[in-house]
Design a protein around this motif. Structure first.
Motif, short mmCIF file in Angstrom:
data_model
loop_
_atom_site.label_atom_id
_atom_site.label_comp_id
_atom_site.label_asym_id
_atom_site.label_seq_id
_atom_site.Cartn_x
_atom_site.Cartn_y
_atom_site.Cartn_z
N LYS A 1 0.85 -1.18 0.00
CA LYS A 1 0.00 0.00 0.00
C LYS A 1 0.89 1.24 0.00
N THR A 2 0.63 2.15 -0.92
CA THR A 2 1.36 3.40 -1.02
C THR A 2 0.36 4.52 -1.18
N SER A 3 0.33 5.47 -0.25
CA SER A 3 -0.66 6.55 -0.29
C SER A 3 -0.10 7.82 -0.91
N ILE A 4 -1.00 8.55 -1.59
CA ILE A 4 -0.65 9.81 -2.24
C ILE A 4 -1.68 10.85 -1.83
N GLU A 5 -1.25 12.00 -1.35
CA GLU A 5 -2.16 13.09 -1.02
C GLU A 5 -2.42 13.93 -2.26
N VAL A 6 -3.70 14.16 -2.55
CA VAL A 6 -4.11 14.99 -3.68
C VAL A 6 -5.17 15.95 -3.15
N GLY A 7 -4.76 17.17 -2.84
CA GLY A 7 -5.69 18.13 -2.25
C GLY A 7 -6.25 17.59 -0.95
N LYS A 8 -7.57 17.53 -0.85
CA LYS A 8 -8.20 17.04 0.38
C LYS A 8 -8.35 15.52 0.41
N TYR A 9 -7.85 14.83 -0.62
CA TYR A 9 -8.01 13.38 -0.74
C TYR A 9 -6.71 12.64 -0.44
N LEU A 10 -6.87 11.43 0.09
CA LEU A 10 -5.75 10.51 0.27
C LEU A 10 -6.04 9.29 -0.61
N VAL A 11 -5.24 9.11 -1.64
CA VAL A 11 -5.40 8.00 -2.57
C VAL A 11 -4.44 6.88 -2.15
#
Length: 73
Positions: free
Chosen positions: A4-14
């Motif tokens: 699992k690798t998370s990416i922050e995009v604005g108000k979202y966490l993908v």
């Protein structure tokens, strides 16, 4: 094994998620989270397609999560 690798995009966490299957292929899913605490919302998309490599599964899940966020704007 899960990766699992998370990416922050604005108000979202993908968070793309991959899982090794019994036949050696890889399954992909993605979690898209927004908000904090009780006000948080988490959408999870699981994909039926199988991938020959972890990298391909991770890329597909990431691309699908980012496409979903882009479709909102």
């Amino acid at each position: 094994m899960h990766k699992k690798t998370s990416i922050e995009v604005g108000k979202y966490l993908v968070s793309p998620i991959i899982k090794t299957q019994d036949d050696g292929s890889f399954a992909a899913a993605v979690s898209i989270r927004s908000g904090i605490g009780q006000a948080s919302h988490d959408r999870v998309m699981r994909f039926t397609r199988r991938f020959p490599t972890q990298r391909a599964a991770l890329r597909y899940a990431t691309d699908q999560g980012l496409a979903w966020i882009n479709a909102l704007h």
